[in-house]
Design a protein around this motif. Sequence first.
Motif, PDB file in Angstrom:
ATOM      1  N   GLU A 132     119.894 -10.844  75.851  1.00 40.97           N
ATOM      2  CA  GLU A 132     121.091 -11.156  75.075  1.00 40.97           C
ATOM      3  C   GLU A 132     122.368 -11.151  75.897  1.00 40.97           C
ATOM      4  O   GLU A 132     123.461 -11.322  75.360  1.00 40.97           O
ATOM      5  N   GLY A 133     122.235 -10.939  77.196  1.00 37.31           N
ATOM      6  CA  GLY A 133     123.403 -11.044  78.060  1.00 37.31           C
ATOM      7  C   GLY A 133     124.269  -9.810  78.147  1.00 37.31           C
ATOM      8  O   GLY A 133     125.385  -9.871  78.665  1.00 37.31           O
ATOM      9  N   ALA A 134     123.820  -8.666  77.640  1.00 34.35           N
ATOM     10  CA  ALA A 134     124.651  -7.459  77.689  1.00 34.35           C
ATOM     11  C   ALA A 134     124.797  -6.954  79.113  1.00 34.35           C
ATOM     12  O   ALA A 134     123.865  -7.014  79.920  1.00 34.35           O
ATOM     13  N   ALA A 135     125.983  -6.443  79.414  1.00 35.90           N
ATOM     14  CA  ALA A 135     126.215  -5.744  80.675  1.00 35.90           C
ATOM     15  C   ALA A 135     125.807  -4.286  80.512  1.00 35.90           C
ATOM     16  O   ALA A 135     125.482  -3.834  79.405  1.00 35.90           O
ATOM     17  N   VAL A 136     125.804  -3.553  81.608  1.00 36.27           N
ATOM     18  CA  VAL A 136     125.606  -2.107  81.551  1.00 36.27           C
ATOM     19  C   VAL A 136     126.860  -1.421  82.083  1.00 36.27           C
ATOM     20  O   VAL A 136     127.613  -1.987  82.881  1.00 36.27           O
ATOM     21  N   ARG A 137     127.064  -0.207  81.617  1.00 35.58           N
ATOM     22  CA  ARG A 137     128.200   0.585  82.072  1.00 35.58           C
ATOM     23  C   ARG A 137     127.735   2.018  82.274  1.00 35.58           C
ATOM     24  O   ARG A 137     127.114   2.608  81.394  1.00 35.58           O
ATOM     25  N   LEU A 138     128.012   2.572  83.451  1.00 31.69           N
ATOM     26  CA  LEU A 138     127.663   3.963  83.691  1.00 31.69           C
ATOM     27  C   LEU A 138     128.579   4.874  82.890  1.00 31.69           C
ATOM     28  O   LEU A 138     129.774   4.612  82.737  1.00 31.69           O
ATOM     29  N   ALA A 143     123.550  -1.130  88.805  1.00 34.98           N
ATOM     30  CA  ALA A 143     124.330  -1.740  87.729  1.00 34.98           C
ATOM     31  C   ALA A 143     124.912  -3.080  88.175  1.00 34.98           C
ATOM     32  O   ALA A 143     124.986  -4.032  87.386  1.00 34.98           O
ATOM     33  N   ASP A 144     125.305  -3.160  89.444  1.00 33.65           N
ATOM     34  CA  ASP A 144     125.796  -4.437  89.974  1.00 33.65           C
ATOM     35  C   ASP A 144     124.735  -5.530  89.893  1.00 33.65           C
ATOM     36  O   ASP A 144     125.042  -6.691  89.589  1.00 33.65           O
ATOM     37  N   LEU A 145     123.483  -5.173  90.219  1.00 32.81           N
ATOM     38  CA  LEU A 145     122.412  -6.170  90.138  1.00 32.81           C
ATOM     39  C   LEU A 145     122.360  -6.782  88.744  1.00 32.81           C
ATOM     40  O   LEU A 145     122.176  -7.998  88.587  1.00 32.81           O
ATOM     41  N   ILE A 146     122.520  -5.935  87.725  1.00 34.33           N
ATOM     42  CA  ILE A 146     122.479  -6.418  86.343  1.00 34.33           C
ATOM     43  C   ILE A 146     123.744  -7.196  86.002  1.00 34.33           C
ATOM     44  O   ILE A 146     123.680  -8.335  85.512  1.00 34.33           O
ATOM     45  N   ASN A 147     124.896  -6.603  86.253  1.00 35.35           N
ATOM     46  CA  ASN A 147     126.140  -7.183  85.765  1.00 35.35           C
ATOM     47  C   ASN A 147     126.544  -8.456  86.489  1.00 35.35           C
ATOM     48  O   ASN A 147     127.185  -9.328  85.900  1.00 35.35           O
ATOM     49  N   HIS A 148     126.168  -8.569  87.755  1.00 33.69           N
ATOM     50  CA  HIS A 148     126.449  -9.787  88.517  1.00 33.69           C
ATOM     51  C   HIS A 148     125.246 -10.716  88.575  1.00 33.69           C
ATOM     52  O   HIS A 148     125.303 -11.749  89.234  1.00 33.69           O
ATOM     53  N   ARG A 149     124.168 -10.330  87.900  1.00 38.28           N
ATOM     54  CA  ARG A 149     122.939 -11.138  87.874  1.00 38.28           C
ATOM     55  C   ARG A 149     122.471 -11.477  89.284  1.00 38.28           C
ATOM     56  O   ARG A 149     122.195 -12.632  89.626  1.00 38.28           O
ATOM     57  N   GLY A 162     123.341  10.127  80.237  1.00 35.18           N
ATOM     58  CA  GLY A 162     123.688  11.093  79.206  1.00 35.18           C
ATOM     59  C   GLY A 162     123.276  10.689  77.804  1.00 35.18           C
ATOM     60  O   GLY A 162     123.712  11.318  76.834  1.00 35.18           O
ATOM     61  N   ARG A 163     122.461   9.657  77.650  1.00 35.90           N
ATOM     62  CA  ARG A 163     121.986   9.238  76.323  1.00 35.90           C
ATOM     63  C   ARG A 163     120.634   8.555  76.481  1.00 35.90           C
ATOM     64  O   ARG A 163     120.304   8.056  77.562  1.00 35.90           O
ATOM     65  N   ARG A 164     119.868   8.546  75.400  1.00 30.17           N
ATOM     66  CA  ARG A 164     118.579   7.862  75.401  1.00 30.17           C
ATOM     67  C   ARG A 164     118.793   6.375  75.172  1.00 30.17           C
ATOM     68  O   ARG A 164     119.557   5.971  74.294  1.00 30.17           O
ATOM     69  N   LEU A 165     118.114   5.574  75.970  1.00 34.39           N
ATOM     70  CA  LEU A 165     118.091   4.136  75.721  1.00 34.39           C
ATOM     71  C   LEU A 165     117.003   3.813  74.706  1.00 34.39           C
ATOM     72  O   LEU A 165     115.986   4.500  74.617  1.00 34.39           O
ATOM     73  N   THR A 166     117.211   2.740  73.961  1.00 39.22           N
ATOM     74  CA  THR A 166     116.204   2.217  73.050  1.00 39.22           C
ATOM     75  C   THR A 166     115.605   0.944  73.639  1.00 39.22           C
ATOM     76  O   THR A 166     116.161   0.347  74.572  1.00 39.22           O
ATOM     77  N   ILE A 167     114.497   0.530  73.064  1.00 43.16           N
ATOM     78  CA  ILE A 167     113.931  -0.769  73.431  1.00 43.16           C
ATOM     79  C   ILE A 167     114.971  -1.860  73.212  1.00 43.16           C
ATOM     80  O   ILE A 167     115.109  -2.780  74.035  1.00 43.16           O
ATOM     81  N   GLU A 168     115.722  -1.747  72.117  1.00 43.42           N
ATOM     82  CA  GLU A 168     116.726  -2.766  71.816  1.00 43.42           C
ATOM     83  C   GLU A 168     117.818  -2.826  72.877  1.00 43.42           C
ATOM     84  O   GLU A 168     118.370  -3.901  73.154  1.00 43.42           O
ATOM     85  N   ASP A 169     118.156  -1.695  73.485  1.00 49.55           N
ATOM     86  CA  ASP A 169     119.121  -1.701  74.587  1.00 49.55           C
ATOM     87  C   ASP A 169     118.614  -2.542  75.753  1.00 49.55           C
ATOM     88  O   ASP A 169     119.358  -3.346  76.330  1.00 49.55           O
ATOM     89  N   VAL A 170     117.355  -2.335  76.112  1.00 46.94           N
ATOM     90  CA  VAL A 170     116.781  -3.094  77.228  1.00 46.94           C
ATOM     91  C   VAL A 170     116.723  -4.569  76.888  1.00 46.94           C
ATOM     92  O   VAL A 170     117.046  -5.427  77.723  1.00 46.94           O
ATOM     93  N   VAL A 171     116.337  -4.891  75.659  1.00 42.33           N
ATOM     94  CA  VAL A 171     116.279  -6.294  75.242  1.00 42.33           C
ATOM     95  C   VAL A 171     117.675  -6.911  75.258  1.00 42.33           C
ATOM     96  O   VAL A 171     117.852  -8.076  75.638  1.00 42.33           O
ATOM     97  N   ALA A 172     118.692  -6.142  74.870  1.00 41.11           N
ATOM     98  CA  ALA A 172     120.059  -6.655  74.899  1.00 41.11           C
ATOM     99  C   ALA A 172     120.479  -7.039  76.314  1.00 41.11           C
ATOM    100  O   ALA A 172     121.125  -8.069  76.533  1.00 41.11           O
ATOM    101  N   VAL A 173     120.107  -6.211  77.278  1.00 41.84           N
ATOM    102  CA  VAL A 173     120.419  -6.519  78.679  1.00 41.84           C
ATOM    103  C   VAL A 173     119.606  -7.711  79.167  1.00 41.84           C
ATOM    104  O   VAL A 173     120.139  -8.626  79.801  1.00 41.84           O
ATOM    105  N   ALA A 174     118.324  -7.717  78.855  1.00 43.98           N
ATOM    106  CA  ALA A 174     117.414  -8.711  79.423  1.00 43.98           C
ATOM    107  C   ALA A 174     117.533 -10.073  78.765  1.00 43.98           C
ATOM    108  O   ALA A 174     117.441 -11.102  79.438  1.00 43.98           O
ATOM    109  N   HIS A 226     128.449 -16.779  79.712  1.00 45.68           N
ATOM    110  CA  HIS A 226     129.570 -16.916  78.795  1.00 45.68           C
ATOM    111  C   HIS A 226     129.430 -16.050  77.558  1.00 45.68           C
ATOM    112  O   HIS A 226     130.419 -15.643  76.946  1.00 45.68           O
ATOM    113  N   ASP A 227     128.205 -15.700  77.161  1.00 45.59           N
ATOM    114  CA  ASP A 227     128.004 -14.919  75.937  1.00 45.59           C
ATOM    115  C   ASP A 227     128.014 -13.420  76.179  1.00 45.59           C
ATOM    116  O   ASP A 227     127.937 -12.639  75.246  1.00 45.59           O
ATOM    117  N   ARG A 228     128.127 -12.996  77.439  1.00 45.98           N
ATOM    118  CA  ARG A 228     127.985 -11.578  77.725  1.00 45.98           C
ATOM    119  C   ARG A 228     129.144 -10.764  77.170  1.00 45.98           C
ATOM    120  O   ARG A 228     128.989  -9.632  76.751  1.00 45.98           O
TER     121      ARG A 228
END
Length: 537
Positions: A42-48, A146-152, A28-40, A16-18
């Motif tokens: 904080e419920g963030a989705a990923v988008r190609l 990306a599906d693995l992440i977004n659909h958990r 096309g961009r560098r990920l940060t540690i915070e990006d990975v933590v957001a996904v893992a 519900h919080d995603r």
Amino acid sequence: MAEHDLSADMSHDMRHDRAATAAVVIGGRRLTIEDVVAVAREGAAVRLSDDAAWRARIARGAEFLRRHLDAGATVYGVNTGYGDACVVDVPMALVEALPLQLTRYHGCGMGEYLDDASALAVIAARLNSLAYGLSGVRPVLLERLADLINHRVLPRIPAEGSVGASGDLTPLSYVAAALAGEREVQFRGASCSARDAWQTLGHAPLTLAPKEGLALMNGTAVMTGLACLAFARATQLARLSARLTALATVALDGRAAHFDPLIFEAKPHAGQGEAAAWIRADLAGRPDTPGHRLQDRYSIRCAPHVIGVLGDALTWMRRDIENELNSANDNPLIDPDGERVLHGGNFYGGHIAFAMDGLKNAVANLADLMDRQLALLVDDKFNNGLPRNLTGASAARAPINHGFKAVQISSSAWTAEALKHTMPASVFSRSTEAHNQDKVSMGTIAARDCLRVLQLTEQVAAAHAIATVQAAQLRLRGNAATVIPAPLRAFMTDVATVSPFVDEDRALEHELRAMTAKIAAGDFIGVEGGKREGDAA
């Protein structure tokens, strides 16, 4: 079956919080540690990425590899056997079957399964590496990750079985197998077969193309994903240990002068200066009088010097973790622009191994620091007038109450175990696989050790927090004029909601577990990290 649009609505599959967390853009961009933590966490989705040039480059790599094979070229792991079997030619009639064979024979992981946050961090790290366009995989493979992440759809990944080169082969085989519809996954709160999960989502399992099994497995995603989570937790612990030092200073009726800025200008390590500044801020407004001792004991007076080692180490650890996160780390690499196949060793996890060995050392020192502060607080020979063992019992009941005596014993046990785990894993390279993998990194073992040290240190911090709040309350009870600055009062209030004042002895296990969980989640100490692309200013 047509591939779905990753930007389409996935709301019934998301927590519900995603929706409230901006999607992390991959490609096309560098990920940060915070990006990975957001996904893992904080419920963030990923988008190609929607960038046409990036998408074309991904497709071009897979197309070149196919043409290269059709021209009769030999490519390791595509039309040869794996590892020491690279001398074995695979007939073209079997090339399509080879990737799935790789995932199957590596299905031998053991130990506990990675939790959901760890599995998500691993998938995010692997997806980002493949998105650099040097792995020869098709765009559809990135979409399915990306599906693995977004659909958990979370593969059940056993923690044990990687030597950290040639990458995290065995644990990552569980990611590859999930894409192919094999093995078990966690999906919508239950365990089921990967095939059933894909059917529910309206997809057929992915048929892995040549090199795609190897590209998924032959990399450092497990150690790197775990390292991102470890970094975030260590950052929180550094700040928390400074706050607990400030509160312990109040509870012990100690001296704020030990944290004067000139002391830290005279020895200008940035990390210890920052830790001292945190403590000063928490003690602001408290009068500095000599108190009971001209100099407080080392675990108080030298706390910034201990915490600061971790603070300074985190700067180079961020560099190395994020470089690994933003790298193509499989083998061989497929150059879509120069149309070359490059055989190398980017799967070697030495930087992560060294960072995690260092991090567990610095974090264990925090456990030792906090345990020593707690030992001072409970001991009436050293706590400057507080009751023995911090008991809050009345005088009549005091003889049968023992307050935090056992908590300090347990804290010491957790600390000892954390210190025991600081033995570096990276020096224990083992020659494996017929002496083909004859020098390996042990990076995943180092990362797992580090997470264990973090867990133990968070337990010590939980005990310290409950006991130090009790001590400060007892100091106030003995002297109502005791000055407790506002940040520390707010912290005391937060802790008391989890563990109220201990007047009569009671079992504290559940309160300690709840406190540890809050600390691991960063609920008590807000640490500002780097902003992710697209975040509000």
